[in-house]
Design a protein around this motif. Structure first.
Motif, PDB file in Angstrom:
ATOM      1  N   GLU A 167       0.820  -1.212   0.000  1.00  0.00           N
ATOM      2  CA  GLU A 167       0.000   0.000   0.000  1.00  0.00           C
ATOM      3  C   GLU A 167       0.855   1.264   0.000  1.00  0.00           C
ATOM      4  OE1 GLU A 167       1.286  -0.792   4.078  1.00  0.00           O
ATOM      5  OE2 GLU A 167       0.438  -2.019   2.462  1.00  0.00           O
ATOM      6  N   VAL A 168       2.130   1.136   0.366  1.00  0.00           N
ATOM      7  CA  VAL A 168       3.034   2.295   0.396  1.00  0.00           C
ATOM      8  C   VAL A 168       3.814   2.380  -0.906  1.00  0.00           C
ATOM      9  CG1 VAL A 168       4.980   3.372   1.577  1.00  0.00           C
ATOM     10  CG2 VAL A 168       3.190   2.209   2.899  1.00  0.00           C
ATOM     11  N   PHE A 169       4.490   1.287  -1.257  1.00  0.00           N
ATOM     12  CA  PHE A 169       5.245   1.239  -2.511  1.00  0.00           C
ATOM     13  C   PHE A 169       4.392   0.484  -3.528  1.00  0.00           C
ATOM     14  CE2 PHE A 169       8.495   1.899   0.694  1.00  0.00           C
ATOM     15  CZ  PHE A 169       9.311   2.859   0.114  1.00  0.00           C
ATOM     16  N   ARG A 170       3.391   1.193  -4.039  1.00  0.00           N
ATOM     17  CA  ARG A 170       2.440   0.555  -4.945  1.00  0.00           C
ATOM     18  C   ARG A 170       3.012   0.336  -6.333  1.00  0.00           C
ATOM     19  NH1 ARG A 170      -1.974   5.084  -4.044  1.00  0.00           N
ATOM     20  NH2 ARG A 170       0.007   6.226  -4.228  1.00  0.00           N
ATOM     21  N   SER A 171       3.936   1.198  -6.743  1.00  0.00           N
ATOM     22  CA  SER A 171       4.523   1.098  -8.076  1.00  0.00           C
ATOM     23  C   SER A 171       5.930   1.691  -8.049  1.00  0.00           C
ATOM     24  CB  SER A 171       3.658   1.832  -9.113  1.00  0.00           C
ATOM     25  OG  SER A 171       3.664   3.227  -8.849  1.00  0.00           O
ATOM     26  N   VAL A 172       6.580   1.608  -9.184  1.00  0.00           N
ATOM     27  CA  VAL A 172       7.910   2.197  -9.296  1.00  0.00           C
ATOM     28  C   VAL A 172       7.854   3.711  -9.101  1.00  0.00           C
ATOM     29  CG1 VAL A 172       9.835   2.608 -10.906  1.00  0.00           C
ATOM     30  CG2 VAL A 172       8.798   0.336 -10.749  1.00  0.00           C
ATOM     31  N   PHE A 173       6.738   4.342  -9.449  1.00  0.00           N
ATOM     32  CA  PHE A 173       6.619   5.789  -9.293  1.00  0.00           C
ATOM     33  C   PHE A 173       6.682   6.201  -7.820  1.00  0.00           C
ATOM     34  CE2 PHE A 173       4.653   4.951 -13.399  1.00  0.00           C
ATOM     35  CZ  PHE A 173       5.334   5.867 -14.191  1.00  0.00           C
ATOM     36  N   ASP A 174       6.109   5.398  -6.937  1.00  0.00           N
ATOM     37  CA  ASP A 174       6.274   5.651  -5.501  1.00  0.00           C
ATOM     38  C   ASP A 174       7.736   5.489  -5.101  1.00  0.00           C
ATOM     39  OD1 ASP A 174       3.553   6.148  -4.980  1.00  0.00           O
ATOM     40  OD2 ASP A 174       3.146   3.990  -4.927  1.00  0.00           O
ATOM     41  N   GLY A 175       8.405   4.507  -5.716  1.00  0.00           N
ATOM     42  CA  GLY A 175       9.831   4.342  -5.450  1.00  0.00           C
ATOM     43  C   GLY A 175      10.645   5.528  -5.954  1.00  0.00           C
ATOM     44  N   LEU A 176      10.240   6.111  -7.078  1.00  0.00           N
ATOM     45  CA  LEU A 176      10.940   7.278  -7.606  1.00  0.00           C
ATOM     46  C   LEU A 176      10.794   8.474  -6.673  1.00  0.00           C
ATOM     47  CD1 LEU A 176      10.086   7.025 -11.414  1.00  0.00           C
ATOM     48  CD2 LEU A 176      12.302   6.630 -10.329  1.00  0.00           C
ATOM     49  N   TRP A 177       9.590   8.638  -6.088  1.00  0.00           N
ATOM     50  CA  TRP A 177       9.395   9.735  -5.131  1.00  0.00           C
ATOM     51  C   TRP A 177      10.296   9.535  -3.901  1.00  0.00           C
ATOM     52  CZ3 TRP A 177       8.199  14.453  -4.363  1.00  0.00           C
ATOM     53  CH2 TRP A 177       7.873  14.923  -3.079  1.00  0.00           C
ATOM     54  N   TRP A 178      10.367   8.289  -3.415  1.00  0.00           N
ATOM     55  CA  TRP A 178      11.247   7.995  -2.287  1.00  0.00           C
ATOM     56  C   TRP A 178      12.709   8.272  -2.671  1.00  0.00           C
ATOM     57  CZ3 TRP A 178      15.298   4.553  -2.345  1.00  0.00           C
ATOM     58  CH2 TRP A 178      15.916   4.316  -1.108  1.00  0.00           C
ATOM     59  N   TYR A 188      11.333  13.275   3.697  1.00  0.00           N
ATOM     60  CA  TYR A 188      10.049  13.681   4.273  1.00  0.00           C
ATOM     61  C   TYR A 188       9.521  12.674   5.282  1.00  0.00           C
ATOM     62  CZ  TYR A 188       9.640  17.401   0.846  1.00  0.00           C
ATOM     63  OH  TYR A 188       9.850  18.535   0.108  1.00  0.00           O
ATOM     64  N   GLY A 189       9.860  11.418   5.110  1.00  0.00           N
ATOM     65  CA  GLY A 189       9.399  10.404   6.047  1.00  0.00           C
ATOM     66  C   GLY A 189       8.062   9.798   5.702  1.00  0.00           C
ATOM     67  N   ASP A 190       7.451  10.207   4.576  1.00  0.00           N
ATOM     68  CA  ASP A 190       6.167   9.621   4.189  1.00  0.00           C
ATOM     69  C   ASP A 190       6.344   8.225   3.613  1.00  0.00           C
ATOM     70  OD1 ASP A 190       7.556  10.683   2.079  1.00  0.00           O
ATOM     71  OD2 ASP A 190       5.782  11.309   0.960  1.00  0.00           O
ATOM     72  N   LEU A 191       7.532   7.960   3.055  1.00  0.00           N
ATOM     73  CA  LEU A 191       7.874   6.632   2.554  1.00  0.00           C
ATOM     74  C   LEU A 191       9.228   6.230   3.141  1.00  0.00           C
ATOM     75  CD1 LEU A 191       7.048   7.098  -1.256  1.00  0.00           C
ATOM     76  CD2 LEU A 191       5.555   6.166   0.498  1.00  0.00           C
ATOM     77  N   TYR A 192       9.270   5.042   3.731  1.00  0.00           N
ATOM     78  CA  TYR A 192      10.543   4.573   4.271  1.00  0.00           C
ATOM     79  C   TYR A 192      10.541   3.040   4.292  1.00  0.00           C
ATOM     80  CZ  TYR A 192       7.654   4.290   8.483  1.00  0.00           C
ATOM     81  OH  TYR A 192       6.637   4.015   9.381  1.00  0.00           O
ATOM     82  N   PRO A 193      11.705   2.430   4.126  1.00  0.00           N
ATOM     83  CA  PRO A 193      11.790   0.962   4.082  1.00  0.00           C
ATOM     84  C   PRO A 193      11.718   0.354   5.476  1.00  0.00           C
ATOM     85  CG  PRO A 193      13.957   1.912   3.804  1.00  0.00           C
ATOM     86  CD  PRO A 193      12.996   3.064   3.841  1.00  0.00           C
TER      87      PRO A 193
END
Length: 257
Positions: A167-178, A188-193
């Motif tokens: 639900e957080v890393f739904r696609s590569v585009f979310d990975g690009l933002w991270w 920003y802390g909105d996405l983290y491993p």
């Protein structure tokens, strides 16, 4: 025709004291642009700001026409960096006369290009512009490498984290933002491993991110130093040339039989 106008040996035009007036008009134009965004402006205030914009465009248009008419050859100014900036600074106003309201809002953003006009009149900004020109190949190469690294980082973190955080890393585009937030050290802390592999991967990307910030800074700093030396050499050469021009008539008078 214009007593305040002088032409350099390379064909470029200097407007003398008028350039100080143009600088003031640029600042007034940018201030008016900001004031137009204030809520609850009265019709009278909007009218005043409209007149200010009209006056600024008139000054910029006159400056553009004068430089275009007096520069030899005129194409040298028309297709130069500052020539394009001067054109873009006035173009939105004239284009907005024949388009709808929604298009006008988009065209207004182009008025921010007027800030670039200050580069012509400010030695420090001119030095920065020249430094970018000197380092453009290195910056282009580094920018390309940074984009490749950004893409690989986005794909890498997606592979590590998608199975655990779909639900957080739904696609590569979310990975690009991270990857963008991590490489620029914003975080920003909105996405983290949360996986061990993802955290180790993040550590590597953070270390590389420090280099992403440091390398272009060093390139620009070195180029600015070279640009300063170039400007100093040009000013010295111009001063020597003016000295020779003044001395030659004096020698001619002394040596006259």
């Amino acid at each position: 025709m214009f007593a305040f106008v002088s032409r350099a040996p390379d064909g470029s035009v200097s407007l003398g004291w008028v350039e100080s007036v143009v600088q003031l008009v640029i600042v007034v134009s940018l201030a008016a642009f900001a004031l137009e965004t204030l809520p609850d402006l009265t019709d009278g205030q909007k009218s005043v700001l409209g007149l200010v914009e009209l006056g600024c465009v008139g000054v910029f248009s006159l400056e553009y026409v004068v430089r275009l008419a007096l520069t030899r050859p005129w194409r040298k100014y028309a297709f130069s960096f500052f020539g394009v900036v001067d054109l873009v600074a006035i173009l939105p106003f004239y284009l907005s006369l024949g388009v709808g309201t929604e298009s006008v809002r988009a065209l207004r953003l182009l008025r921010l290009f007027r800030m670039l006009k200050l580069m012509r009149y400010n030695t420090a900004m001119l030095r920065f512009y020249r430094a970018l020109c000197l380092a453009r190949e290195e910056l282009t190469l580094f920018g390309t490498a940074a984009l490749i690294l950004l893409y690989l980082s986005g794909v890498g973190v997606y592979q590590f984290e998608h199975a655990v955080q779909p639900e957080v890393f739904r696609s590569v585009f979310d990975g690009l933002w991270w990857a963008l937030c991590t490489l620029t050290t914003v975080g920003y802390g909105d996405l983290y491993p949360v996986t061990m592999g993802g955290r180790i991967f993040t550590f590597v990307i953070l270390v590389i991110g420090l280099g992403v910030i440091a390398v272009p800074t060093g390139l620009v700093a070195s180029a600015m130093s070279e640009a300063r030396h170039q400007i100093e050499r040009e000013m010295d050469a111009e001063a020597r040339q003016q000295t020779l021009v003044v001395e030659e008539p004096e020698n001619a008078v002394v040596n006259r039989p």
